[in-house]
Design a protein around this motif. Sequence first.
Motif, short mmCIF file in Angstrom:
data_model
loop_
_atom_site.label_atom_id
_atom_site.label_comp_id
_atom_site.label_asym_id
_atom_site.label_seq_id
_atom_site.Cartn_x
_atom_site.Cartn_y
_atom_site.Cartn_z
N THR A 139 0.82 -1.21 0.00
CA THR A 139 0.00 0.00 0.00
C THR A 139 0.86 1.27 0.00
OG1 THR A 139 -0.06 -0.09 2.40
CG2 THR A 139 -1.95 -1.05 1.23
N THR A 140 2.18 1.10 -0.08
CA THR A 140 3.05 2.28 0.05
C THR A 140 3.38 2.92 -1.30
OG1 THR A 140 5.09 0.98 -0.12
CG2 THR A 140 4.17 1.25 2.09
N ARG A 141 2.90 2.32 -2.39
CA ARG A 141 3.22 2.89 -3.71
C ARG A 141 1.94 3.47 -4.32
NH1 ARG A 141 6.73 -1.92 -3.42
NH2 ARG A 141 8.87 -1.30 -3.85
N PRO A 142 1.82 4.80 -4.22
CA PRO A 142 0.56 5.45 -4.63
C PRO A 142 0.14 5.15 -6.06
CG PRO A 142 2.25 7.10 -4.03
CD PRO A 142 2.80 5.76 -3.69
N LEU A 143 1.11 4.99 -6.98
CA LEU A 143 0.74 4.81 -8.39
C LEU A 143 0.13 3.44 -8.66
CD1 LEU A 143 3.74 6.59 -10.14
CD2 LEU A 143 1.46 7.48 -9.72
N LEU A 144 0.24 2.53 -7.69
CA LEU A 144 -0.32 1.18 -7.93
C LEU A 144 -1.59 0.92 -7.13
CD1 LEU A 144 2.95 -0.95 -8.16
CD2 LEU A 144 1.60 0.05 -9.99
N GLN A 145 -2.13 1.96 -6.52
CA GLN A 145 -3.37 1.78 -5.76
C GLN A 145 -4.56 1.89 -6.73
OE1 GLN A 145 -2.56 0.71 -2.64
NE2 GLN A 145 -0.55 1.15 -3.50
N THR A 146 -4.68 0.91 -7.60
CA THR A 146 -5.76 0.95 -8.59
C THR A 146 -6.50 -0.39 -8.58
OG1 THR A 146 -4.42 -0.02 -10.33
CG2 THR A 146 -4.36 2.36 -10.18
N GLU A 147 -7.62 -0.43 -9.31
CA GLU A 147 -8.45 -1.64 -9.42
C GLU A 147 -7.64 -2.81 -9.98
OE1 GLU A 147 -12.28 -2.18 -9.57
OE2 GLU A 147 -11.73 -0.95 -7.83
N ASN A 148 -6.82 -2.49 -10.99
CA ASN A 148 -6.09 -3.55 -11.68
C ASN A 148 -4.59 -3.23 -11.75
OD1 ASN A 148 -5.11 -5.48 -13.44
ND2 ASN A 148 -6.85 -5.35 -14.85
N PRO A 149 -3.88 -3.50 -10.65
CA PRO A 149 -2.45 -3.14 -10.61
C PRO A 149 -1.61 -3.81 -11.70
CG PRO A 149 -3.18 -4.04 -8.48
CD PRO A 149 -4.34 -4.09 -9.41
N LEU A 150 -1.94 -5.07 -12.07
CA LEU A 150 -1.13 -5.75 -13.08
C LEU A 150 -1.21 -5.01 -14.41
CD1 LEU A 150 0.68 -8.07 -13.99
CD2 LEU A 150 -1.36 -9.45 -14.39
N GLN A 151 -2.43 -4.59 -14.76
CA GLN A 151 -2.63 -3.83 -15.98
C GLN A 151 -1.82 -2.53 -15.93
OE1 GLN A 151 -3.88 -4.89 -18.63
NE2 GLN A 151 -3.72 -2.96 -19.77
N ARG A 152 -1.89 -1.85 -14.79
CA ARG A 152 -1.17 -0.59 -14.60
C ARG A 152 0.35 -0.82 -14.75
NH1 ARG A 152 -1.22 4.42 -11.79
NH2 ARG A 152 -3.24 4.84 -12.71
N ILE A 153 0.82 -1.91 -14.15
CA ILE A 153 2.26 -2.23 -14.24
C ILE A 153 2.65 -2.42 -15.70
CG2 ILE A 153 3.98 -4.05 -13.74
CD1 ILE A 153 2.45 -4.49 -11.05
N LYS A 154 1.84 -3.18 -16.43
CA LYS A 154 2.17 -3.44 -17.85
C LYS A 154 2.24 -2.13 -18.63
CE LYS A 154 0.34 -8.12 -18.24
NZ LYS A 154 -0.84 -8.93 -18.52
N GLU A 155 1.24 -1.27 -18.43
CA GLU A 155 1.21 0.00 -19.17
C GLU A 155 2.41 0.88 -18.82
OE1 GLU A 155 -3.66 0.10 -19.15
OE2 GLU A 155 -2.54 1.54 -17.91
#
Length: 192
Positions: A139-155
């Motif tokens: 929970t310490t990485r603000p940019l990954l606090q999304t519905e679909n973190p894997l998708q966000r990581i890929k993008e």
Amino acid sequence: MKSNIILIGYMGCGKSTVGRKLAEKLQLSLLDTDVWIEEKEGTTISKIFAEKGENYFRDLETECLRELLKEQELEIDFMSNTDMCAGEKCLNKYGRYVISVGGGLPVREENRKLLRQLGRVIYLKARPDTIYERIKGDTTRPLLQTENPLQRIKEMMISREEKYQEASHEVINVDEKNISEIIEAITGREKV
Ligand code: S3P
């Protein structure tokens, strides 16, 4: 004079852990840009993002690199201008660092230039699924606090890949390596 060793790469690629172990092994000082920022601001990265915004945080990342470069230039100046200064002895004053940098820091063009001026830049490259396994639930990485973190990581990885490549002198694929193997890959290439 040997230069600093700088670790870049996506969140969760192992920069902090590798950085800590590498600094221990080579007996160098360790600097983590996220820690530098948190100490300077007296608060957490999440709070800085929430209260002051991402741009404010990105400016602090650049400031950290500028400070390090200033320190390095002071050291070179000191070594070339002081009769009292006898080689290695002077390095004790400032020293070489292992520098672990926040995942988004190389995105800014100025930062990429500063990184390469500061030393040997190594990109620890991992696949999105490796990253996801390591950081899910964090929970310490603000940019990954999304519905679909894997998708966000890929993008984010796609949009950053070219910048990481441009910033780095070397790439190490870390997916199939444990920490000791990564350290070995780095120190094995260390010029003597
Ligand atoms: C970020 C990575 C984080 C931290 C911040 C933003 C990014 O550092 O700087 O949450 O934009 O990739 P780590 O890569 O050390 O997790």
